[in-house]
Design a protein around this motif. Sequence first.
Motif, PDB file in Angstrom:
ATOM      1  N   PHE A  98       0.838  -1.193   0.000  1.00  0.00           N
ATOM      2  CA  PHE A  98       0.000   0.000   0.000  1.00  0.00           C
ATOM      3  C   PHE A  98       0.878   1.251   0.000  1.00  0.00           C
ATOM      4  O   PHE A  98       2.074   1.196   0.286  1.00  0.00           O
ATOM      5  N   HIS A  99       0.257   2.383  -0.283  1.00  0.00           N
ATOM      6  CA  HIS A  99       0.992   3.641  -0.335  1.00  0.00           C
ATOM      7  C   HIS A  99       1.618   4.021   1.005  1.00  0.00           C
ATOM      8  O   HIS A  99       2.586   4.786   1.050  1.00  0.00           O
ATOM      9  N   ASN A 100       1.080   3.499   2.106  1.00  0.00           N
ATOM     10  CA  ASN A 100       1.635   3.797   3.433  1.00  0.00           C
ATOM     11  C   ASN A 100       2.659   2.762   3.888  1.00  0.00           C
ATOM     12  O   ASN A 100       3.124   2.808   5.032  1.00  0.00           O
ATOM     13  N   THR A 103       1.620  -4.108   3.822  1.00  0.00           N
ATOM     14  CA  THR A 103       1.607  -5.189   2.835  1.00  0.00           C
ATOM     15  C   THR A 103       0.219  -5.812   2.785  1.00  0.00           C
ATOM     16  O   THR A 103      -0.392  -6.091   3.826  1.00  0.00           O
ATOM     17  N   LEU A 104      -0.285  -6.043   1.591  1.00  0.00           N
ATOM     18  CA  LEU A 104      -1.615  -6.610   1.409  1.00  0.00           C
ATOM     19  C   LEU A 104      -1.730  -7.973   2.060  1.00  0.00           C
ATOM     20  O   LEU A 104      -0.882  -8.851   1.872  1.00  0.00           O
ATOM     21  N   ASP A 105      -2.812  -8.156   2.822  1.00  0.00           N
ATOM     22  CA  ASP A 105      -3.143  -9.479   3.345  1.00  0.00           C
ATOM     23  C   ASP A 105      -4.642  -9.564   3.571  1.00  0.00           C
ATOM     24  O   ASP A 105      -5.397  -8.639   3.241  1.00  0.00           O
ATOM     25  N   ALA A 106      -5.090 -10.674   4.127  1.00  0.00           N
ATOM     26  CA  ALA A 106      -6.524 -10.946   4.256  1.00  0.00           C
ATOM     27  C   ALA A 106      -7.247  -9.911   5.114  1.00  0.00           C
ATOM     28  O   ALA A 106      -8.419  -9.604   4.870  1.00  0.00           O
ATOM     29  N   ALA A 107      -6.558  -9.344   6.103  1.00  0.00           N
ATOM     30  CA  ALA A 107      -7.195  -8.361   6.973  1.00  0.00           C
ATOM     31  C   ALA A 107      -7.653  -7.133   6.191  1.00  0.00           C
ATOM     32  O   ALA A 107      -8.658  -6.501   6.546  1.00  0.00           O
ATOM     33  N   ASP A 108      -6.931  -6.792   5.132  1.00  0.00           N
ATOM     34  CA  ASP A 108      -7.307  -5.635   4.322  1.00  0.00           C
ATOM     35  C   ASP A 108      -8.608  -5.891   3.563  1.00  0.00           C
ATOM     36  O   ASP A 108      -9.430  -4.983   3.398  1.00  0.00           O
ATOM     37  N   ALA A 171      -6.247  -1.919   6.003  1.00  0.00           N
ATOM     38  CA  ALA A 171      -6.891  -2.068   7.316  1.00  0.00           C
ATOM     39  C   ALA A 171      -6.171  -1.226   8.362  1.00  0.00           C
ATOM     40  O   ALA A 171      -6.807  -0.597   9.223  1.00  0.00           O
ATOM     41  N   ASP A 172      -4.849  -1.199   8.293  1.00  0.00           N
ATOM     42  CA  ASP A 172      -4.088  -0.416   9.269  1.00  0.00           C
ATOM     43  C   ASP A 172      -4.410   1.063   9.162  1.00  0.00           C
ATOM     44  O   ASP A 172      -4.568   1.758  10.178  1.00  0.00           O
ATOM     45  N   ALA A 173      -4.513   1.570   7.933  1.00  0.00           N
ATOM     46  CA  ALA A 173      -4.834   2.987   7.742  1.00  0.00           C
ATOM     47  C   ALA A 173      -6.238   3.286   8.244  1.00  0.00           C
ATOM     48  O   ALA A 173      -6.478   4.325   8.888  1.00  0.00           O
ATOM     49  N   PHE A 174      -7.170   2.388   7.978  1.00  0.00           N
ATOM     50  CA  PHE A 174      -8.542   2.595   8.414  1.00  0.00           C
ATOM     51  C   PHE A 174      -8.637   2.600   9.941  1.00  0.00           C
ATOM     52  O   PHE A 174      -9.281   3.465  10.536  1.00  0.00           O
ATOM     53  N   ASN A 175      -7.971   1.652  10.585  1.00  0.00           N
ATOM     54  CA  ASN A 175      -8.048   1.539  12.039  1.00  0.00           C
ATOM     55  C   ASN A 175      -7.297   2.651  12.754  1.00  0.00           C
ATOM     56  O   ASN A 175      -7.646   3.022  13.884  1.00  0.00           O
ATOM     57  N   ALA A 177      -6.970   5.811  11.639  1.00  0.00           N
ATOM     58  CA  ALA A 177      -7.535   7.137  11.384  1.00  0.00           C
ATOM     59  C   ALA A 177      -8.378   7.606  12.569  1.00  0.00           C
ATOM     60  O   ALA A 177      -9.089   6.827  13.202  1.00  0.00           O
ATOM     61  N   GLU A 178      -8.280   8.899  12.870  1.00  0.00           N
ATOM     62  CA  GLU A 178      -9.024   9.462  13.990  1.00  0.00           C
ATOM     63  C   GLU A 178     -10.519   9.540  13.694  1.00  0.00           C
ATOM     64  O   GLU A 178     -11.343   9.539  14.616  1.00  0.00           O
ATOM     65  N   SER A 179     -10.879   9.637  12.424  1.00  0.00           N
ATOM     66  CA  SER A 179     -12.279   9.705  12.039  1.00  0.00           C
ATOM     67  C   SER A 179     -12.423   9.140  10.634  1.00  0.00           C
ATOM     68  O   SER A 179     -11.439   8.966   9.915  1.00  0.00           O
ATOM     69  N   TYR A 180     -13.658   8.863  10.246  1.00  0.00           N
ATOM     70  CA  TYR A 180     -13.901   8.371   8.890  1.00  0.00           C
ATOM     71  C   TYR A 180     -13.469   9.405   7.861  1.00  0.00           C
ATOM     72  O   TYR A 180     -12.879   9.074   6.835  1.00  0.00           O
ATOM     73  N   ALA A 181     -13.759  10.678   8.129  1.00  0.00           N
ATOM     74  CA  ALA A 181     -13.374  11.743   7.195  1.00  0.00           C
ATOM     75  C   ALA A 181     -11.858  11.798   7.037  1.00  0.00           C
ATOM     76  O   ALA A 181     -11.343  12.005   5.929  1.00  0.00           O
ATOM     77  N   ASP A 182     -11.141  11.592   8.131  1.00  0.00           N
ATOM     78  CA  ASP A 182      -9.677  11.604   8.072  1.00  0.00           C
ATOM     79  C   ASP A 182      -9.179  10.438   7.214  1.00  0.00           C
ATOM     80  O   ASP A 182      -8.274  10.592   6.389  1.00  0.00           O
ATOM     81  N   PHE A 183      -9.779   9.282   7.401  1.00  0.00           N
ATOM     82  CA  PHE A 183      -9.401   8.122   6.590  1.00  0.00           C
ATOM     83  C   PHE A 183      -9.675   8.370   5.110  1.00  0.00           C
ATOM     84  O   PHE A 183      -8.824   8.123   4.247  1.00  0.00           O
ATOM     85  N   ALA A 184     -10.867   8.877   4.799  1.00  0.00           N
ATOM     86  CA  ALA A 184     -11.252   9.077   3.407  1.00  0.00           C
ATOM     87  C   ALA A 184     -10.336  10.071   2.711  1.00  0.00           C
ATOM     88  O   ALA A 184     -10.067   9.952   1.509  1.00  0.00           O
ATOM     89  N   ALA A 185      -9.847  11.058   3.441  1.00  0.00           N
ATOM     90  CA  ALA A 185      -8.994  12.090   2.851  1.00  0.00           C
ATOM     91  C   ALA A 185      -7.585  11.584   2.562  1.00  0.00           C
ATOM     92  O   ALA A 185      -6.852  12.212   1.791  1.00  0.00           O
ATOM     93  N   GLN A 186      -7.206  10.455   3.159  1.00  0.00           N
ATOM     94  CA  GLN A 186      -5.850   9.936   2.946  1.00  0.00           C
ATOM     95  C   GLN A 186      -5.719   9.177   1.626  1.00  0.00           C
ATOM     96  O   GLN A 186      -4.649   9.166   1.020  1.00  0.00           O
ATOM     97  N   ALA A 187      -6.797   8.511   1.211  1.00  0.00           N
ATOM     98  CA  ALA A 187      -6.833   7.783  -0.072  1.00  0.00           C
ATOM     99  C   ALA A 187      -5.661   6.821  -0.217  1.00  0.00           C
ATOM    100  O   ALA A 187      -4.939   6.836  -1.214  1.00  0.00           O
ATOM    101  N   ILE A 188      -5.465   5.955   0.757  1.00  0.00           N
ATOM    102  CA  ILE A 188      -4.350   5.012   0.717  1.00  0.00           C
ATOM    103  C   ILE A 188      -4.805   3.717   0.055  1.00  0.00           C
ATOM    104  O   ILE A 188      -5.618   2.964   0.579  1.00  0.00           O
TER     105      ILE A 188
END
Length: 512
Positions: A98-100, A103-108, A171-175, A177-188
Motif C-alpha cells: 500500500f501507499h503507506n 503489505t496486502l493481506d486478508a485483513a485488508d 486495514a491499518d490505515a482505516f483503524n 484514522a481518527e475519524s472516517y473523514a480523516d481516513f477518506a482524505a488519505q486515499a491510501i
Amino acid sequence: MSTHHSIAFAALAAFFIATGPGDAQANDLIIAVQDVPDSLDPVTENSNVNLRMVYSLYETLVKTDYRDGGKLKPGLASEWTVIDGKTLEFKLREGVTFHNGDTLDAADVVASFAPVRRGLDENVPVESRQFFSGIDSVEIIDDMTVRIHMKANDAIALNRFASFPSHIISADAFNAAESYADFAAQAIGTGPYKLATYEVGNKVVFEAFDGYWGEPKAAADTVTFSAVGELSTRIAGLFSGQFDIITEIGADDFAQIEGNPLTAVAGASSENIRGLFYDSTNETLKDPRIRHALNLSIDRQLLADTFYAGKTVVTNGWQMPTFGDMYLADRPQPEYNVEKAKALLKEAGYKNQEIVYRVLNGYYTKQLETAQVLQSMWQEAGLNVKLEVKENWDQINEDTETRHIFDGSFTAYYPDPMGQFWRRFGPNGGRAGSHFIITPEMLALGEVLATSTDTSERRAVFAEMLDTFEADPNGAILHALAGFKGIRADRLSYDPIASEYMDLTTDSVKFK
C-alpha cells in the motif's frame, strides 16, 4: 459560437498567453476538470469526478480489462474460485504494498468489505450501499486467502469484486484514522499513483508510486487535477499550455481544438447512459402517461448529433453491448413520436401544469444547453417545462414539490442489467420510495434477475422489465455518455479506455 462567447474566449486566451504556460515539466500532467470530489474514498462518493481519480489510487481483487473487451483478469487476487452461487474464494497476490508501506493481506479485504465500508452506517450514501448489501461475511482462510459468503445466490457475484466501489483499502490505515473523514482524505490504496495533495473544491495532486507492484506503471511523475468550472476557461488554458488535458468538451468545441496544430480531441462513448430521473411521488408527474409523453417527445438522435457530432450513440434501451449474453440486440431505440405524446397528454387530462427541470451548468458535457433543447422539444409536444439552474447536487435533490426532472448518468459498473438499469431503478438504488414507487410485480421480476443463473430466464425477465418501464418510466434515456477531452497534442498522446475511469498509466498517456 456566439459573438459574446467569442469575445469572452479571446479575453481568456489573451490572459493565459500573457501570464505564460503553467509549471508543467516534461513528465508532469495538469488536467483541468469541472470539479474535484468531496471524498476520495470510492464508497463515499459515486460521481464521475470521483471515478476518474480512484482508478489511479486503488485496485480491486479482480481487474476489468477495458482494453481487452472487458474481460475479468487477476488483480489484487492472483486467482479465485467460484465455489457456488453464494461463495467465492480469493487467493491474494504476494508482494503488494500500500501507499503507506503496509503489505496486502486478508485483513485488508475484511476491512474493505466490513459493515462500515458496505454502507451500513451514516458515512456512505444509500445509493452506494447496494453494491455490498448482499455480502454476508468475509472469512479468513489464511493470511493470503479469503472466502466471501453472499446472503443469497448472486447472478453477478464475481463482477462485484471487479469494479466500483470494491477497491481494497489498508486495514491499518482505516483503524489508525481518527475519524472516517480523516481516513477518506488519505486515499491510501495500492494503485500506480499515490495522493500528494487534496484540497476540496480546488485541486488534487497525485505522485507516481515507486512501490507499485504491477504493469503498466504511472505515466507521469505528478498529476494535478485542477477544478475549473467554466469550459471556456479550460479551453483557453489548453491553448495557452496551462493545461495538458481538459474534460467535458462538446461537438461545438471540436473544430477550434482540432484546428489548432498544438491541440487535439480524444475520447469516445463510455459504458454509461446519459439520462434523466423523473420524480413521480408528486401530483405533477404522478400519472405515468405524462412521463411517457415526456419520453416520446425527445429526439435523441438530434441530441447526439448536435452535442457530440454523431460520435456517440442512442442505446437500444437501458442496456449496453458490454452485457454480452444479456444484451437484447433486437430491442429498438426509444421511440420518438410527438403526436403520440400529444395524444397521451390529452388522455391524461394534462392542463399545462408547470413541470420543473432542475439542472446544473456544466457538470455533464453541455448540460445546460442540452436542457434548453429538451425544453424546446417538450414545448413542441405541449408540455410546460421550466428550467431551474441550481448550484449543487444538494439543491437538485432537495425534496420539494418542484423536484420533477433532473439529470443523471447510468454507469454499467457490471456488464449486466444488475449493474446499470436495476442498480439505478431497483429497490437499493437510493431513490425508490423517495422519488418513485416500484410495483410488487417489478420487484418480483427484479428478484429473478438478481438471483437466477439461467441466462434464458434472465433475458426474458429483463425484456419484460424494460417493457414495463417504458410504459411507466421513472427516467429517460438520452444517449450513451461520451467523455471527450481536449489534449495538448504537442506534449502527449492520450488513448482513453471506454469508461468513466481515467487511465493515466503508460498504456494511455505517452509524453513526446
